[in-house]
Design an enzyme around this catalytic site. Structure first.
Site, PDB file in Angstrom:
ATOM      1  CE  LYS A 134       0.580  -3.441   3.315  1.00 64.53           C
ATOM      2  NZ  LYS A 134      -0.080  -2.388   4.211  1.00 64.53           N
TER       3      LYS A 134
ATOM      4  CB  THR B 239      -0.971   0.000   1.190  1.00 62.63           C
ATOM      5  OG1 THR B 239      -0.256  -0.218   2.411  1.00 62.63           O
ATOM      6  CG2 THR B 239      -2.021  -1.093   1.025  1.00 62.63           C
TER       7      THR B 239
ATOM      8  CG  ASN C  32      -0.337   8.333   7.651  1.00 61.14           C
ATOM      9  OD1 ASN C  32      -1.012   7.339   7.485  1.00 61.14           O
ATOM     10  ND2 ASN C  32       0.971   8.275   7.911  1.00 61.14           N
TER      11      ASN C  32
ATOM     12  CB  THR D 205       1.471  -4.311  13.811  1.00 64.07           C
ATOM     13  OG1 THR D 205       2.833  -4.699  13.874  1.00 64.07           O
ATOM     14  CG2 THR D 205       0.899  -4.330  15.188  1.00 64.07           C
TER      15      THR D 205
ATOM     16  CD  GLU E  82       2.373   5.264   6.395  1.00 65.76           C
ATOM     17  OE1 GLU E  82       1.603   4.678   5.626  1.00 65.76           O
ATOM     18  OE2 GLU E  82       1.978   5.862   7.424  1.00 65.76           O
TER      19      GLU E  82
ATOM     20  CB  SER F   1      -5.832  12.521  -1.707  1.00 62.46           C
ATOM     21  OG  SER F   1      -6.181  13.176  -0.508  1.00 62.46           O
TER      22      SER F   1
END
Length: 411
Positions: A185, A159, A406, A196, A283, A411
């Site tokens: 992933k 993702t 995030n 997690t 991230e 979007s």
């Protein structure tokens, strides 16, 4: 995502991935959410494959979690289907129906019972999953399955990941070479509370469900349960291990079997390697840091303290800014709620002891710590001086990139 994310500076290359006897796999673009990229992955297992799994402890799990938990009860598997882009979470009856449609379409292709199909989903929460896209794509996907489809499978489950994650091992059981290979992933919504993230491991060893399950529980505690990116436990996480039994070793039915020693060590190291890749792809992450805690009243207490440090926004931003602000580490120990004594507490960064037994080391020179903070891998060590409890966890820094990713995730 609206645009491709830059590759993590901590990214690691894919290893050489070879076929594992008894499994075929592949991926296809089913247009579930993403455009012009694969988003549906499938594995097919030979009859007799045993399975083990651990699942998120979230009280709001996705429908695929419920489905795979139920499938695990019989301890065998014939197929795994994973989609990215939509987590199928908080979707009510529609989510349950989507799992039924997805499993049934895979079962038709494999010619097995739907209860032998495991499901996983990852992506946006609260949007209905169009399972018809999965069922429509299934015949074509099944026709393309191959023993060499590992890289395609690893990419299809991504993702916000910036690189595919895989690891492989070869060991012997009773003189027979066996392979262990896995993909994973994860990069955000990562906090240790089972797994997690998503992880799928396959071995050609012959190992019973009970033994496989016991090994996975232990291995997870020291790998996926010892990482954190942002303290947020996902609704969709699972780690599954499948053993096809095609390596030809005598079936292992006891955890005490001495021939299992090398395999257990290899599985544990593979799980940890995959887990650390997740943290490396946190991230917006630019640094990986390790927290080691010793001298706690128990191992459990040590782990809670380590996680308080690993999850602290102030610690994480100090690491991002290469600031040797060790006072933030002391703060995190104190706020953990676990037994601690400021007058016995010692702190080290990068192997340099800054404080011992509640006070700054005489003649402390910050220069080596400052130099250490400029690296990509940071080490923090705590000694509480209370007892013998110890733990180790891994985390990453917190940068503006986390907000960028995030803040625009849907979007």
């Amino acid at each position: 995502m609206a645009k491709a994310l830059p590759l993590s500076p901590l990214a690691q290359p894919l290893p050489r991935l070879e076929p594992v006897a008894g499994v075929r796999l592949g991926a296809v673009a089913a247009q579930i959410r993403y455009k012009d990229r694969t988003d549906l992955m499938m594995m097919e297992f030979e009859p007799g494959t045993t399975a083990a799994g651990v699942f998120t402890r979230s009280k709001c799990p996705g429908a695929p979690i419920d489905w795979s938990r139920a499938a695990l009860a019989q301890g065998t598997a014939r197929a795994l289907v994973v989609n990215s882009g939509n987590a199928n979470v908080f979707t009510g009856r529609a989510g349950v129906l989507a799992t039924q449609i997805s499993a049934a379409s895979a079962a038709r292709a494999v010619h097995c019972a739907a209860t032998e199909v495991f499901l996983a989903s990852t992506g946006v929460i609260g949007e209905p999953l169009d399972a018809e896209r999965i069922s429509n794509a299934m015949p074509g996907l099944y026709d393309t399955l191959t023993p060499d489809g590992w890289e395609d499978a690893a990419r299809a489950i991504m993702t916000t990941d910036t690189f595919p994650k895989a690891a492989t091992r070869k060991v012997e059981i009773a003189g027979k070479e066996v392979t262990i290979q896995g993909i994973a992933k994860g990069s955000g919504m990562i906090a240790p509370d089972m797994a997690t993230m998503l992880g799928f491991v396959v071995t050609d060893a012959a190992i019973s469900h009970d033994v496989l399950q016991a090994m996975l529980h232990v291995g997870t505690d020291h790998s996926f349960n010892a990482i954190t990116v942002d303290s947020d436990t996902s609704t969709s996480d699972m780690v599954l291990v499948f053993a096809t039994g095609k390596a030809g070793n005598p079936p292992v039915t006891s955890l005490a079997d001495p021939s299992l020693a090398a395999f257990r060590e290899a599985l544990d190291s593979l799980l940890l390697e995959l887990a650390l890749m997740v943290v490396r792809d946190g991230e917006g992450a630019t640094k990986l840091f390790t927290v080691r805690v010793n001298g706690a009243v128990s191992d459990d207490s040590a782990k809670k303290i380590a996680l308080a440090i690993g999850n602290s926004p102030l610690v994480k931003t100090a690491i991002a800014g290469e600031d040797a602000n060790w006072g933030r580490v002391v703060m995190a120990v104190g706020k953990s709620g676990e037994p601690a004594n400021r007058d016995t507490l010692s702190v080290a960064i990068g192997g340099t002891w800054i404080a011992r037994q509640g006070t700054v080391v005489e003649g402390y020179d910050e220069a080596p710590v400052v130099a250490h903070m400029k690296g990509q891998e940071i080490e923090i060590q705590i000694d509480l001086g209370l007892a013998n409890g110890h733990a180790q966890i891994w985390s990453c820094d917190l940068t503006h990139g986390y907000i960028d990713i995030n803040g625009s995730y849907r979007s």
